[in-house]
Design an enzyme around this catalytic site. Sequence first.
Site, short mmCIF file in Angstrom:
data_model
loop_
_atom_site.label_atom_id
_atom_site.label_comp_id
_atom_site.label_asym_id
_atom_site.label_seq_id
_atom_site.Cartn_x
_atom_site.Cartn_y
_atom_site.Cartn_z
N ARG A 95 35.08 61.47 41.09
CA ARG A 95 34.24 62.28 40.32
C ARG A 95 33.13 62.74 40.85
O ARG A 95 32.52 61.94 41.63
CB ARG A 95 34.09 61.12 39.03
N ARG A 121 31.38 18.39 46.31
CA ARG A 121 31.40 19.67 46.71
C ARG A 121 32.11 19.68 48.10
O ARG A 121 31.84 19.13 49.05
CB ARG A 121 30.09 20.17 46.88
#
Length: 420
Positions: A39, A188
């Site tokens: 576009r 973690r």
Amino acid sequence: MAAARKPTIQGFEDEIDGKTKMIKDSGEKRHIAALILARGGSKGIPLKNIKVLAGVPLIRWVLRAAVDSKQFDSVWVSTDHDDIEKVAKAWGAQVHRRRPEVSKDSSSSLDTIQEFAQLNPEVNVICHIQATSPCLHPFHLKEALELITNQGFTSVVTVARQHHFRWQEVKKGGSVATKPLNVDPSNRPRRQDWDGELCENRSFYIYTRATIEEGLQGGKWAYYEMRPEYSVDIDVDIDWPVAELKVLRFGYFGLDKMVRLLLCNISGCLTDGRVLISVSGEEMISVNTRDTMGICMLQREGVEVILISSSEDLLTEALTDKLSKRTGCEVRQLSKDIQSKVKAMMDDRDLDWKEVAYMGSDAPDVDCLNLAGLSAVPRDAPVVAINAAKYCCSSVAGLGAVREFSEHILLFKKDKSQME
């Protein structure tokens, strides 16, 4: 309801929400189309789809990959803008001129894809390629399409693996606590101990016609994983320099473009076109050492370099002789009908146009710029030459343009394992 797919004598049937749609397969060749949505109303970067990235319009990177993949019966660009249409046609694509109703800021990609499908009933499978994915390679498209053609999936989405720990978003200034979404803070994992997550990288999508007509609801989905170095997306200005660095290292530069001969104009390419005259009447030209080093780089890689001039150039025979000795290049004077004289040189060396690189700077060079496998102009060349060239240098004539094009040529000589 999930889609079921069963083989038939004619191919496959997609069953979505109780409706059966025939998808032709082995009995009759399916029409597979590549569709690039471009576009003209980009808000982040105006006309970004044709903005020059690493020497060529952005949309050219994905067009080159689509065409060279040899997987598509047709390659299309869907646009509402005249300039994008011109670029698309210049690079060999067909153009779907979309209606204003599907060209708004609020229009979705699906709206445009459905319009394209309605206007092209012969198309059975559509590969929607994002123009903003300049590191796309032909092998990506080939491998992903096999999920549709060989394994019976109805939709494919491309993904890349990411290693990001995500947290729940909360309203600023509030007292609500956030919480982790995919990680235990007390445990973690290290990156090497975690496989990461698969996230859409928005490179391309493949759909059967039935899936498109059903609004992408249901069906049998598969993902195609791409390595992170090939996952580039451009939304805002800050993405541009990063994308340029990535595409120069990981982009796809073409098929079977092994250059054996470079023809380079002296005036307007190797020099800035000026001839300086001293008080004593001596004529001089200025040549940048970066450009002569670029010529040496090509010669070391087995590329013959011929410098060309015309009768209109203000270059004396003494100047061209000195230039020939300094660069180690033959100098040829080409006046009228440059194309036929270049073709004669090619015939003497048993070369095709795809094995020739041409660097020009003005209207007389247009034919050769169009025909050569690789061609370039300096940044300050006139528009007529820029439009004909396959690469537009960021450097101007006499100040590094030849070096830049030399490096671009050498990218095509990289080992294939480095490219894929």
